[in-house]
Design a protein around this motif. Structure first.
Motif, PDB file in Angstrom:
ATOM      1  N   ALA A   1       1.548   9.348  -5.858  1.00 29.76           N
ATOM      2  CA  ALA A   1       1.931  10.734  -5.565  1.00 29.76           C
ATOM      3  C   ALA A   1       2.980  11.246  -6.545  1.00 29.76           C
ATOM      4  CB  ALA A   1       2.431  10.849  -4.128  1.00 29.76           C
ATOM      5  N   VAL A   2       3.950  10.406  -6.875  1.00 34.41           N
ATOM      6  CA  VAL A   2       4.982  10.809  -7.841  1.00 34.41           C
ATOM      7  C   VAL A   2       4.353  11.060  -9.204  1.00 34.41           C
ATOM      8  CG1 VAL A   2       7.024  10.009  -9.110  1.00 34.41           C
ATOM      9  CG2 VAL A   2       6.913   9.735  -6.631  1.00 34.41           C
ATOM     10  N   GLN A   3       3.452  10.163  -9.628  1.00 31.93           N
ATOM     11  CA  GLN A   3       2.788  10.333 -10.922  1.00 31.93           C
ATOM     12  C   GLN A   3       1.939  11.599 -10.935  1.00 31.93           C
ATOM     13  OE1 GLN A   3       3.235   8.411 -13.820  1.00 31.93           O
ATOM     14  NE2 GLN A   3       2.305  10.278 -14.583  1.00 31.93           N
ATOM     15  N   ALA A   4       1.237  11.872  -9.843  1.00 31.93           N
ATOM     16  CA  ALA A   4       0.410  13.085  -9.765  1.00 31.93           C
ATOM     17  C   ALA A   4       1.274  14.343  -9.850  1.00 31.93           C
ATOM     18  CB  ALA A   4      -0.415  13.085  -8.473  1.00 31.93           C
ATOM     19  N   ALA A   5       2.423  14.335  -9.175  1.00 34.58           N
ATOM     20  CA  ALA A   5       3.332  15.489  -9.245  1.00 34.58           C
ATOM     21  C   ALA A   5       3.855  15.663 -10.669  1.00 34.58           C
ATOM     22  CB  ALA A   5       4.486  15.329  -8.266  1.00 34.58           C
TER      23      ALA A   5
ATOM     24  N   ALA B   1       0.837  -1.207   0.000  1.00 32.97           N
ATOM     25  CA  ALA B   1       0.000   0.000   0.000  1.00 32.97           C
ATOM     26  C   ALA B   1       0.870   1.254   0.000  1.00 32.97           C
ATOM     27  CB  ALA B   1      -0.939   0.008   1.201  1.00 32.97           C
ATOM     28  N   LEU B   2       1.958   1.239   0.759  1.00 35.45           N
ATOM     29  CA  LEU B   2       2.862   2.398   0.789  1.00 35.45           C
ATOM     30  C   LEU B   2       3.539   2.583  -0.563  1.00 35.45           C
ATOM     31  CD1 LEU B   2       4.239   4.724   2.205  1.00 35.45           C
ATOM     32  CD2 LEU B   2       5.895   3.087   3.145  1.00 35.45           C
ATOM     33  N   GLN B   3       3.978   1.514  -1.186  1.00 33.38           N
ATOM     34  CA  GLN B   3       4.593   1.606  -2.508  1.00 33.38           C
ATOM     35  C   GLN B   3       3.613   2.181  -3.527  1.00 33.38           C
ATOM     36  OE1 GLN B   3       5.747  -2.456  -3.127  1.00 33.38           O
ATOM     37  NE2 GLN B   3       7.562  -2.290  -1.849  1.00 33.38           N
ATOM     38  N   THR B   4       2.374   1.723  -3.459  1.00 33.22           N
ATOM     39  CA  THR B   4       1.348   2.222  -4.374  1.00 33.22           C
ATOM     40  C   THR B   4       1.094   3.706  -4.135  1.00 33.22           C
ATOM     41  OG1 THR B   4       0.301   0.045  -4.490  1.00 33.22           O
ATOM     42  CG2 THR B   4      -1.067   1.947  -5.097  1.00 33.22           C
ATOM     43  N   ALA B   5       1.014   4.104  -2.874  1.00 39.92           N
ATOM     44  CA  ALA B   5       0.767   5.508  -2.544  1.00 39.92           C
ATOM     45  C   ALA B   5       1.904   6.399  -3.031  1.00 39.92           C
ATOM     46  CB  ALA B   5       0.555   5.676  -1.032  1.00 39.92           C
ATOM     47  N   ILE B   6       3.135   5.937  -2.861  1.00 42.97           N
ATOM     48  CA  ILE B   6       4.284   6.719  -3.334  1.00 42.97           C
ATOM     49  C   ILE B   6       4.239   6.857  -4.851  1.00 42.97           C
ATOM     50  CG2 ILE B   6       6.799   6.742  -3.581  1.00 42.97           C
ATOM     51  CD1 ILE B   6       6.900   5.457  -0.749  1.00 42.97           C
ATOM     52  N   ALA B   7       3.980   5.755  -5.540  1.00 45.20           N
ATOM     53  CA  ALA B   7       3.911   5.803  -7.005  1.00 45.20           C
ATOM     54  C   ALA B   7       2.798   6.741  -7.471  1.00 45.20           C
ATOM     55  CB  ALA B   7       3.687   4.399  -7.566  1.00 45.20           C
TER      56      ALA B   7
END
Length: 102
Positions: free
Chosen positions: A78-82, A70-76
């Motif tokens: 957020a990075v994609q959104a930025a 879940a943390l890996q997915t959230a980081i990915a």
């Protein structure tokens, strides 16, 4: 001389103006900060308008869940959104590129 066609000095002046606008836009993008947030809001990423990663903030509650996937997915996310937000900002600053050859 055909008055419908610009002369070389007009062409060069237009090219110089275009180059200056692109340099200014690039400088503005380098100074700008965009954010991206994961779908669940647990991760926020900050990047420059040029897409250079500046910071990652993780909500401490993710550690309680101990869910690495879940943390890996959230980081990915957020990075994609930025990255998406940086791309939109670049398009706003740079605008469509028009080249008119006469």
């Amino acid at each position: 001389m055909d008055i419908d066609k610009p002369d070389i000095s007009e062409f060069l002046a237009g090219a110089a103006d275009f180059e200056q606008r692109m340099r200014t836009a690039q400088s503005d993008l380098a100074k700008a900060v965009v954010t991206g947030r994961s779908g669940d809001g647990t991760v926020v990423v900050m990047a420059s308008g040029m897409g250079k990663l500046q910071a990652v903030r993780v909500d401490p509650k993710v550690y309680d869940a101990r869910d690495a996937v879940a943390l890996q997915t959230a980081i990915a996310e957020a990075v994609q959104a930025a990255a998406d937000n940086a791309g939109r900002l670049a398009q706003q600053k740079m605008g469509p590129i028009e080249i008119a050859l006469h």
